[in-house]
Design an enzyme around this catalytic site. Structure first.
Site, PDB file in Angstrom:
ATOM      1  CB  SER A 129      -0.841  -0.033   1.283  1.00 26.16           C
ATOM      2  OG  SER A 129      -1.465   1.196   1.482  1.00 26.16           O
ATOM      3  CE1 TYR A 171      -4.387  -3.157   5.376  1.00 25.44           C
ATOM      4  CE2 TYR A 171      -3.950  -0.846   4.905  1.00 25.44           C
ATOM      5  CZ  TYR A 171      -4.147  -2.138   4.467  1.00 25.44           C
ATOM      6  OH  TYR A 171      -4.087  -2.414   3.127  1.00 25.44           O
ATOM      7  CE  LYS A 222      -1.661  -4.816   3.344  1.00 26.69           C
ATOM      8  NZ  LYS A 222      -1.796  -6.127   2.717  1.00 26.69           N
TER       9      LYS A 222
HETATM   10  P1  NAD Z   1     -10.897  -7.683   0.832  1.00 21.08           P
HETATM   11  O1  NAD Z   1     -11.163  -7.695   2.285  1.00 21.08           O
HETATM   12  O2  NAD Z   1     -12.052  -7.504  -0.095  1.00 21.08           O
HETATM   13  O3  NAD Z   1     -10.122  -9.025   0.421  1.00 21.08           O
HETATM   14  C1  NAD Z   1      -9.271  -9.713   1.299  1.00 21.08           C
HETATM   15  C2  NAD Z   1      -9.654 -11.176   1.261  1.00 21.08           C
HETATM   16  O4  NAD Z   1      -8.798 -11.911   2.136  1.00 21.08           O
HETATM   17  C3  NAD Z   1     -11.093 -11.433   1.739  1.00 21.08           C
HETATM   18  O5  NAD Z   1     -11.762 -12.240   0.789  1.00 21.08           O
HETATM   19  C4  NAD Z   1     -10.932 -12.154   3.080  1.00 21.08           C
HETATM   20  O6  NAD Z   1     -11.982 -13.074   3.314  1.00 21.08           O
HETATM   21  C5  NAD Z   1      -9.580 -12.840   2.874  1.00 21.08           C
HETATM   22  N1  NAD Z   1      -8.850 -13.135   4.111  1.00 21.08           N
HETATM   23  C6  NAD Z   1      -8.605 -12.284   5.157  1.00 21.08           C
HETATM   24  N2  NAD Z   1      -7.866 -12.909   6.088  1.00 21.08           N
HETATM   25  C7  NAD Z   1      -7.603 -14.162   5.608  1.00 21.08           C
HETATM   26  C8  NAD Z   1      -6.888 -15.268   6.124  1.00 21.08           C
HETATM   27  N3  NAD Z   1      -6.292 -15.202   7.310  1.00 21.08           N
HETATM   28  N4  NAD Z   1      -6.831 -16.395   5.381  1.00 21.08           N
HETATM   29  C9  NAD Z   1      -7.466 -16.470   4.181  1.00 21.08           C
HETATM   30  N5  NAD Z   1      -8.160 -15.452   3.651  1.00 21.08           N
HETATM   31  C10 NAD Z   1      -8.232 -14.308   4.361  1.00 21.08           C
HETATM   32  O7  NAD Z   1      -9.790  -6.567   0.558  1.00 21.08           O
HETATM   33  P2  NAD Z   1      -9.252  -5.974  -0.811  1.00 21.08           P
HETATM   34  O8  NAD Z   1      -9.638  -4.551  -0.875  1.00 21.08           O
HETATM   35  O9  NAD Z   1      -9.555  -6.862  -1.931  1.00 21.08           O
HETATM   36  O10 NAD Z   1      -7.695  -5.995  -0.502  1.00 21.08           O
HETATM   37  C11 NAD Z   1      -6.854  -7.048  -0.905  1.00 21.08           C
HETATM   38  C12 NAD Z   1      -5.445  -6.803  -0.393  1.00 21.08           C
HETATM   39  O11 NAD Z   1      -4.983  -5.550  -0.874  1.00 21.08           O
HETATM   40  C13 NAD Z   1      -5.368  -6.733   1.134  1.00 21.08           C
HETATM   41  O12 NAD Z   1      -4.153  -7.327   1.531  1.00 21.08           O
HETATM   42  C14 NAD Z   1      -5.342  -5.244   1.383  1.00 21.08           C
HETATM   43  O13 NAD Z   1      -4.715  -4.949   2.596  1.00 21.08           O
HETATM   44  C15 NAD Z   1      -4.539  -4.745   0.210  1.00 21.08           C
HETATM   45  N6  NAD Z   1      -4.784  -3.332  -0.105  1.00 21.08           N
HETATM   46  C16 NAD Z   1      -6.067  -2.915  -0.294  1.00 21.08           C
HETATM   47  C17 NAD Z   1      -6.317  -1.573  -0.556  1.00 21.08           C
HETATM   48  C18 NAD Z   1      -7.730  -1.071  -0.708  1.00 21.08           C
HETATM   49  O14 NAD Z   1      -7.940   0.122  -0.567  1.00 21.08           O
HETATM   50  N7  NAD Z   1      -8.717  -1.917  -0.988  1.00 21.08           N
HETATM   51  C19 NAD Z   1      -5.252  -0.684  -0.649  1.00 21.08           C
HETATM   52  C20 NAD Z   1      -3.950  -1.145  -0.459  1.00 21.08           C
HETATM   53  C21 NAD Z   1      -3.737  -2.495  -0.198  1.00 21.08           C
HETATM   54  C1  WQD Z   2      -9.865   8.975   0.693  1.00 25.68           C
HETATM   55  C2  WQD Z   2     -10.142  10.441   0.982  1.00 25.68           C
HETATM   56  C3  WQD Z   2     -10.534  10.908   3.311  1.00 25.68           C
HETATM   57  C4  WQD Z   2     -14.251   8.606   3.619  1.00 25.68           C
HETATM   58  C5  WQD Z   2      -7.097   4.087   2.952  1.00 25.68           C
HETATM   59  C6  WQD Z   2      -6.008   3.393   3.731  1.00 25.68           C
HETATM   60  C7  WQD Z   2      -4.933   2.923   2.780  1.00 25.68           C
HETATM   61  C8  WQD Z   2      -5.516   2.052   1.713  1.00 25.68           C
HETATM   62  C9  WQD Z   2      -6.693   2.693   1.036  1.00 25.68           C
HETATM   63  C10 WQD Z   2      -6.447  -0.152   2.244  1.00 25.68           C
HETATM   64  C11 WQD Z   2      -9.451  10.980   2.235  1.00 25.68           C
HETATM   65  C12 WQD Z   2     -11.779  11.169   2.504  1.00 25.68           C
HETATM   66  C13 WQD Z   2     -13.097   9.197   3.160  1.00 25.68           C
HETATM   67  C14 WQD Z   2     -15.345   9.432   3.993  1.00 25.68           C
HETATM   68  C15 WQD Z   2     -14.058  11.372   3.384  1.00 25.68           C
HETATM   69  N1  WQD Z   2      -5.886   0.831   2.326  1.00 25.68           N
HETATM   70  N2  WQD Z   2     -13.007  10.565   3.036  1.00 25.68           N
HETATM   71  N3  WQD Z   2     -15.197  10.776   3.864  1.00 25.68           N
HETATM   72  O1  WQD Z   2      -7.467   7.099   3.584  1.00 25.68           O
HETATM   73  O2  WQD Z   2      -6.499   7.460   1.280  1.00 25.68           O
HETATM   74  O3  WQD Z   2      -6.536   5.203   2.251  1.00 25.68           O
HETATM   75  O4  WQD Z   2      -7.639   3.190   1.982  1.00 25.68           O
HETATM   76  O5  WQD Z   2      -6.494  -1.256   2.330  1.00 25.68           O
HETATM   77  O6  WQD Z   2      -3.999   2.220   3.519  1.00 25.68           O
HETATM   78  O7  WQD Z   2      -5.451   4.307   4.650  1.00 25.68           O
HETATM   79  O8  WQD Z   2      -8.667   6.208   1.524  1.00 25.68           O
HETATM   80  O9  WQD Z   2     -11.005   6.125   0.763  1.00 25.68           O
HETATM   81  O10 WQD Z   2     -10.521   6.184   3.254  1.00 25.68           O
HETATM   82  O11 WQD Z   2     -10.117   8.221   1.879  1.00 25.68           O
HETATM   83  O12 WQD Z   2     -13.986  12.579   3.283  1.00 25.68           O
HETATM   84  O13 WQD Z   2     -16.406   8.957   4.450  1.00 25.68           O
HETATM   85  O14 WQD Z   2     -11.552  10.591   1.243  1.00 25.68           O
HETATM   86  O15 WQD Z   2     -10.397  11.849   4.341  1.00 25.68           O
HETATM   87  O16 WQD Z   2      -9.110  12.312   1.980  1.00 25.68           O
HETATM   88  P1  WQD Z   2      -7.256   6.602   2.230  1.00 25.68           P
HETATM   89  P2  WQD Z   2     -10.142   6.608   1.886  1.00 25.68           P
END
Ligand code: NAD
Ligand code: WQD
Length: 339
Positions: free
Chosen positions: A125, A150, A154
């Protein structure tokens, strides 16, 4: 074509990546404990691709689940999405986050080592970058201490993977630093389905639009940005999914551990996102300004030159596509996979 294990493949980004993998002709095995997802996403992925994948319900923290998969299938590489991702929750139950995200990743790599598989793509991330860096963020900039547990998981996993590959040159690891994934497959059949009140902006906006939430709270309107609201680099989840295929191709032929930013390189403010959503989708989003959210930075967007040059990856979708596709998914599935 390769046989790919996708941990967390039933989740938001995982399901979109499974679809792109199947469409590209790869064999897909999903390991997911369904703690934050439902198997319905995988049925839909198979429908959309007209191809089958194998689903194993299991947990990356359990050796027997991992060994079972690695014994049963001749896996070539692993894409590792499984983990917990709610920033606020990670402050309340840090050990659960350390266990799932850090111990789970260690367990997975130990099982890979036992099975003789050394190719891994890891979901990292943009949150690992030091907050003092000025956007556009590039991979040579220093990482810092993330403001929440969180993000800390990472950073730790990135560092563990780097050290592991320094010690054993058989490893080939891609660290993909996602910026802000949004959007959905253009069919609207798969998308983001957060449990409870959404933490992230886009699902909150679509839930207001569909009538599940009353109004959006915009956290802070006094940042030093174009209109005072926070600026982020939103990236279409299908572009993000395709970055995993590019990283996989790179890792199948190269060794070592390397990080790539996956973002568009464009920053959009919260107000710009809200206004553009209203315009492209013809709906209105009730909102109020609320105090800043603790831990938020004013501006974060990527320099994605390295991914372009080394992975041959670029984002194809713009903000309008992201907003249309997010709404198309939510409109068709007002209660997510619950129907
Ligand atoms: P998500 O929660 O939709 O998907 C994660 C999946 O992992 C889920 O299906 C959950 O059931 C499964 N899971 C959780 N713990 C587990 C375990 N111990 N064993 C097996 N399965 C498990 O999330 P996402 O948005 O698809 O994110 C996927 C990855 O990307 C995550 O590692 C997340 O941290 C990372 N990530 C997401 C974002 C975002 O904003 N969505 C941003 C940066 C990084
Ligand atoms: C985006 C912008 C908020 C919600 C987070 C995690 C990061 C990554 C992605 C996931 C910001 C604003 C949000 C709301 C708002 N992780 N906001 N009202 O914070 O950039 O990143 O998600 O797995 O690690 O920190 O994303 O979508 O929460 O926020 O005003 O109800 O929207 O303040 O400026 P962020 P976000």
């Amino acid at each position: 074509m390769a046989k790919i294990l996708v941990t967390g493949g039933a989740g938001y980004i995982g399901s979109h990546t499974c679809l792109e993998l199947l469409n590209a002709g790869h064999d897909v095995i999903v390991l997911d404990n369904l703690s934050n997802s439902s198997e319905e996403s995988l049925y839909r992925v198979q429908e959309l691709s007209s191809k089958k994948l194998d689903f194993v319900q299991g947990d990356i923290r359990h050796d027997q689940d991992l060994d079972k998969v690695f014994n049963q299938y001749q896996i070539d590489a692993v894409i590792h999405f499984a983990g917990l991702k709610a920033v606020g929750e990670s402050q309340q139950i840090p050990l659960t986050y350390f266990d799932n995200n850090i111990a789970g990743s260690i367990n997975l790599t130990k099982a890979m080592e036992r099975a003789g598989i050394f190719k891994l793509v890891f979901s990292s991330s943009a949150t690992v970058y030091d907050e003092a860096n000025i956007s556009p963020l590039n991979e040579n900039m220093p990482t810092g201490m993330p403001s929440n547990n969180y993000g800390y998981t990472k950073l730790i996993v990135e560092q563990l993977l780097e050290k592991m590959s320094e010690a054993d040159p058989r490893w080939s690891i891609a660290l993909l630093r996602y910026f802000n994934p949004v959007g959905a497959h253009k069919s609207g059949h798969i998308g983001e389905d957060p449990q409870g009140i959404p933490n992230n902006l886009m699902p909150y906006v679509t839930q207001v639009a569909v009538g599940r939430r009353e109004k959006l709270s915009i956290y802070g309107n006094d940042y030093n940005t174009v209109d005072g609201t926070g600026v982020r680099d939103y990236i279409h989840v299908v572009d993000l999914a395709n970055a995993h295929l590019c990283a996989l191709n790179n890792r199948l032929i190269n060794n070592g551990c390397r990080a790539w930013n996956i973002g568009t390189g464009n920053g959009s403010s919260v107000l710009e996102v809200k206004n553009a959503f209203e315009k492209v989708n013809g709906v209105s989003i009730a909102f109020e300004f609320a105090p800043r959210r603790s831990g938020d930075v004013a501006i974060s967007f990527a320099d994605s030159t390295r991914a372009k040059e080394e992975l041959n990856w670029t984002a194809k979708f713009g903000l309008e596509d992201m907003l249309k596709d997010s709404w198309n998914w939510q409109k068709q599935n007002p209660d997510g996979y619950q129907k």
